[in-house]
Design a protein around this motif. Sequence first.
Motif, PDB file in Angstrom:
ATOM      1  N   VAL A  70      -0.413   1.689 -13.190  1.00  0.00           N
ATOM      2  CA  VAL A  70       0.377   1.962 -14.395  1.00  0.00           C
ATOM      3  C   VAL A  70       1.621   2.739 -13.967  1.00  0.00           C
ATOM      4  O   VAL A  70       1.525   3.782 -13.303  1.00  0.00           O
ATOM      5  N   GLU A  71       2.773   2.219 -14.312  1.00  0.00           N
ATOM      6  CA  GLU A  71       4.029   2.849 -13.918  1.00  0.00           C
ATOM      7  C   GLU A  71       4.120   4.274 -14.475  1.00  0.00           C
ATOM      8  O   GLU A  71       3.752   4.541 -15.611  1.00  0.00           O
ATOM      9  N   GLY A  72       4.627   5.188 -13.616  1.00  0.00           N
ATOM     10  CA  GLY A  72       4.806   6.565 -14.045  1.00  0.00           C
ATOM     11  C   GLY A  72       3.565   7.427 -13.974  1.00  0.00           C
ATOM     12  O   GLY A  72       3.573   8.547 -14.483  1.00  0.00           O
ATOM     13  N   THR A  73       2.503   6.945 -13.363  1.00  0.00           N
ATOM     14  CA  THR A  73       1.274   7.730 -13.232  1.00  0.00           C
ATOM     15  C   THR A  73       1.076   8.175 -11.787  1.00  0.00           C
ATOM     16  O   THR A  73       1.674   7.614 -10.867  1.00  0.00           O
ATOM     17  N   ASP A  74       0.227   9.165 -11.603  1.00  0.00           N
ATOM     18  CA  ASP A  74      -0.087   9.647 -10.264  1.00  0.00           C
ATOM     19  C   ASP A  74      -1.121   8.728  -9.622  1.00  0.00           C
ATOM     20  O   ASP A  74      -2.094   8.314 -10.270  1.00  0.00           O
ATOM     21  N   VAL A  75      -0.898   8.421  -8.360  1.00  0.00           N
ATOM     22  CA  VAL A  75      -1.819   7.561  -7.606  1.00  0.00           C
ATOM     23  C   VAL A  75      -2.233   8.291  -6.340  1.00  0.00           C
ATOM     24  O   VAL A  75      -1.497   9.137  -5.819  1.00  0.00           O
ATOM     25  N   ALA A  76      -3.422   7.959  -5.851  1.00  0.00           N
ATOM     26  CA  ALA A  76      -3.921   8.555  -4.615  1.00  0.00           C
ATOM     27  C   ALA A  76      -3.430   7.750  -3.416  1.00  0.00           C
ATOM     28  O   ALA A  76      -3.056   6.575  -3.542  1.00  0.00           O
ATOM     29  N   ALA A  77      -3.412   8.382  -2.274  1.00  0.00           N
ATOM     30  CA  ALA A  77      -3.045   7.672  -1.045  1.00  0.00           C
ATOM     31  C   ALA A  77      -4.047   6.549  -0.800  1.00  0.00           C
ATOM     32  O   ALA A  77      -5.259   6.748  -0.861  1.00  0.00           O
ATOM     33  N   GLY A  78      -3.548   5.353  -0.535  1.00  0.00           N
ATOM     34  CA  GLY A  78      -4.397   4.192  -0.319  1.00  0.00           C
ATOM     35  C   GLY A  78      -4.778   3.436  -1.566  1.00  0.00           C
ATOM     36  O   GLY A  78      -5.465   2.408  -1.478  1.00  0.00           O
ATOM     37  N   ALA A  79      -4.345   3.898  -2.740  1.00  0.00           N
ATOM     38  CA  ALA A  79      -4.678   3.208  -3.991  1.00  0.00           C
ATOM     39  C   ALA A  79      -3.962   1.860  -4.041  1.00  0.00           C
ATOM     40  O   ALA A  79      -2.791   1.754  -3.661  1.00  0.00           O
ATOM     41  N   PRO A  80      -4.627   0.790  -4.505  1.00  0.00           N
ATOM     42  CA  PRO A  80      -3.977  -0.525  -4.597  1.00  0.00           C
ATOM     43  C   PRO A  80      -2.919  -0.532  -5.689  1.00  0.00           C
ATOM     44  O   PRO A  80      -3.142  -0.035  -6.796  1.00  0.00           O
ATOM     45  N   GLN A 158      -2.475  -9.207   8.276  1.00  0.00           N
ATOM     46  CA  GLN A 158      -1.631  -9.817   7.263  1.00  0.00           C
ATOM     47  C   GLN A 158      -2.399 -10.025   5.964  1.00  0.00           C
ATOM     48  O   GLN A 158      -1.873  -9.802   4.865  1.00  0.00           O
ATOM     49  N   LEU A 159      -3.644 -10.443   6.079  1.00  0.00           N
ATOM     50  CA  LEU A 159      -4.464 -10.621   4.872  1.00  0.00           C
ATOM     51  C   LEU A 159      -4.707  -9.284   4.184  1.00  0.00           C
ATOM     52  O   LEU A 159      -4.685  -9.188   2.949  1.00  0.00           O
ATOM     53  N   ASP A 160      -4.906  -8.235   4.968  1.00  0.00           N
ATOM     54  CA  ASP A 160      -5.082  -6.903   4.379  1.00  0.00           C
ATOM     55  C   ASP A 160      -3.815  -6.459   3.661  1.00  0.00           C
ATOM     56  O   ASP A 160      -3.875  -5.765   2.635  1.00  0.00           O
ATOM     57  N   HIS A 161      -2.645  -6.836   4.169  1.00  0.00           N
ATOM     58  CA  HIS A 161      -1.372  -6.478   3.538  1.00  0.00           C
ATOM     59  C   HIS A 161      -1.161  -7.223   2.222  1.00  0.00           C
ATOM     60  O   HIS A 161      -0.233  -6.884   1.475  1.00  0.00           O
ATOM     61  N   ALA A 162      -1.991  -8.223   1.945  1.00  0.00           N
ATOM     62  CA  ALA A 162      -1.883  -8.898   0.649  1.00  0.00           C
ATOM     63  C   ALA A 162      -2.227  -7.951  -0.496  1.00  0.00           C
ATOM     64  O   ALA A 162      -1.785  -8.156  -1.633  1.00  0.00           O
ATOM     65  N   THR A 163      -3.021  -6.927  -0.208  1.00  0.00           N
ATOM     66  CA  THR A 163      -3.247  -5.855  -1.173  1.00  0.00           C
ATOM     67  C   THR A 163      -2.308  -4.715  -0.801  1.00  0.00           C
ATOM     68  O   THR A 163      -2.490  -4.048   0.222  1.00  0.00           O
ATOM     69  N   VAL A 164      -1.280  -4.501  -1.608  1.00  0.00           N
ATOM     70  CA  VAL A 164      -0.261  -3.490  -1.322  1.00  0.00           C
ATOM     71  C   VAL A 164      -0.790  -2.142  -1.800  1.00  0.00           C
ATOM     72  O   VAL A 164      -1.102  -1.971  -2.986  1.00  0.00           O
ATOM     73  N   ARG A 165      -0.883  -1.184  -0.890  1.00  0.00           N
ATOM     74  CA  ARG A 165      -1.473   0.120  -1.204  1.00  0.00           C
ATOM     75  C   ARG A 165      -0.437   1.237  -1.117  1.00  0.00           C
ATOM     76  O   ARG A 165       0.595   1.094  -0.465  1.00  0.00           O
ATOM     77  N   ALA A 166      -0.754   2.351  -1.779  1.00  0.00           N
ATOM     78  CA  ALA A 166       0.141   3.509  -1.775  1.00  0.00           C
ATOM     79  C   ALA A 166       0.074   4.200  -0.418  1.00  0.00           C
ATOM     80  O   ALA A 166      -1.011   4.582   0.023  1.00  0.00           O
ATOM     81  N   PRO A 167       1.203   4.372   0.265  1.00  0.00           N
ATOM     82  CA  PRO A 167       1.170   5.037   1.575  1.00  0.00           C
ATOM     83  C   PRO A 167       0.930   6.534   1.478  1.00  0.00           C
ATOM     84  O   PRO A 167       0.440   7.144   2.425  1.00  0.00           O
ATOM     85  N   ILE A 168       1.309   7.147   0.342  1.00  0.00           N
ATOM     86  CA  ILE A 168       1.106   8.579   0.129  1.00  0.00           C
ATOM     87  C   ILE A 168       0.633   8.794  -1.299  1.00  0.00           C
ATOM     88  O   ILE A 168       0.755   7.906  -2.155  1.00  0.00           O
TER      89      ILE A 168
END
Length: 373
Positions: A70-80, A158-168
Motif C-alpha cells: 500500500v503506497e505511503g505505508t511503512d514496510v519491513a526490509a525484504g517485504a514483497p 533471476q526468478l527470485d528477482h521476479a518478486t521485487v522486495r524492499a531493500p531497506i
Amino acid sequence: MGIALAALAGCGDGPDEGAGATMPPAVVSVEVVRASEVPNLIELPGRVEAIRSAQVRARADGIVERQLYVEGTDVAAGAPLFKIDPRDLQARLQQARASLASARAARAQIAGTRTRLASLVQRKAVSVQEYEAAQASFQQADAALLEAQAAVDRATLQLDHATVRAPIAGRAGRAQVSEGGLVSAASATLMTQIDQLDPVHVTFQPSNATIVDLERNIAAGRIALKDGRHVRVSLVLDDGSQYPVAGEVDFTEKSVDPATGTRTLRARFDNRDRRLLPGQFVRGVLAMGTVHGGISLPERAIAIGEDQASVMVVDAQGTAVRRPVTLAGQANGRWIVQSGLEAGERVVVDGWHKAQPGQRVKAQPPAAATSGP
C-alpha cells in the motif's frame, strides 16, 4: 464698552494658557544593557532529508502482475512490493537445469573413459597420448559442468528477482509502474522509492565566512562550546511551531561549494511521529556555545518590522531614539542581540509604543513602572 473689553480680555487669556500647557513625558520602563554570557545562536534555513533512501528498480525483465504493498505505508526490509510475471524466467531456469543434467552426464561418461584408459596406459595397452587426450576432455567436461551450474544459479536468481522486495525498512512511496507495465533490468526501471523517516537528517548551508568566523571566535576564547564540541539544534517548522525534539550536528563538510561559497552542516533528529518529511523546509537555531560579553533583551522590548528589528533607547537627555538591531535567536524568553547596542545603554522594555522618536520620556525601572497606575 465694558463688555467688549471683557471679551477682549477673555480672548487674550486663552493663548497664554495654551502656551503654558505642555504634554507630560511618557512614562516608560527601561532596562540597562549589561554584557553577560549569552547563548551563541545561529539561525539558518534547512531542508529535511531521509536518513536512508533507496530507489527500488527492476532487476528482471517482464510484465508487472501485481502490486503487493500500500503506497505511503511503512514496510519491513525484504517485504514483497511487486510481482513480475515469472513464467518466462521459470522456463529459463528449467532450460538451465536441463543443461546442467546434460553436463553432468557428459562428465560422468568422460570420467569413466579416463579411468579405463588410466589402467590401460599402465599396461601400455594404449598410448600416453590417448590418456592425456582423455584427461583434457575430462577437464573440459568439468568446466562445462561448472558453467552449467552457474547458469542454473543465475536463472534461479533471476526468478527470485521476479518478486521485487524492499531493500531497506522505511516508508514506501508512490508506485512508478502499474500492473501490466513492462519493466526492464537492462534499463533499471524505477518502480518506487523507500525512505527511512526515523530518525531524519536536516541539512543547512551556512556561508564559509560564518563558519570561519565561528572557529576564529572559539579559538580566541570569545565563544565557548559546552559538552565538548556537540552543537544542539532546535527547529521551527513552516507553520511557526517549535519542533519538540532537539537535534545534534553530526557532520560538517570540509570543502566549500565553489558555486555558492557555502559549507554543509547536517543535524540528526528523532522523528517518531513522522512530522518531519523529506524535502520539507524548516528553520534551525544552532546553539554554538556561549558568547562572553553578549547582550540579551526581553522579547517585549523588540519591535519586529518587515525588514528589520528595532528597540527604543533613552539617551542621556531623556529623549527616545529608535535603534535598529540585529538579532541572533531567542533563549529563555529573551532575544540575543548580535549588534546595534552597547553595554550601559537604556532600552525601553514597557511603554515603547507610547513614545515617538525624539520625544522626551520619563524612564524608570521595570518594577516601578509595573507597580504604577
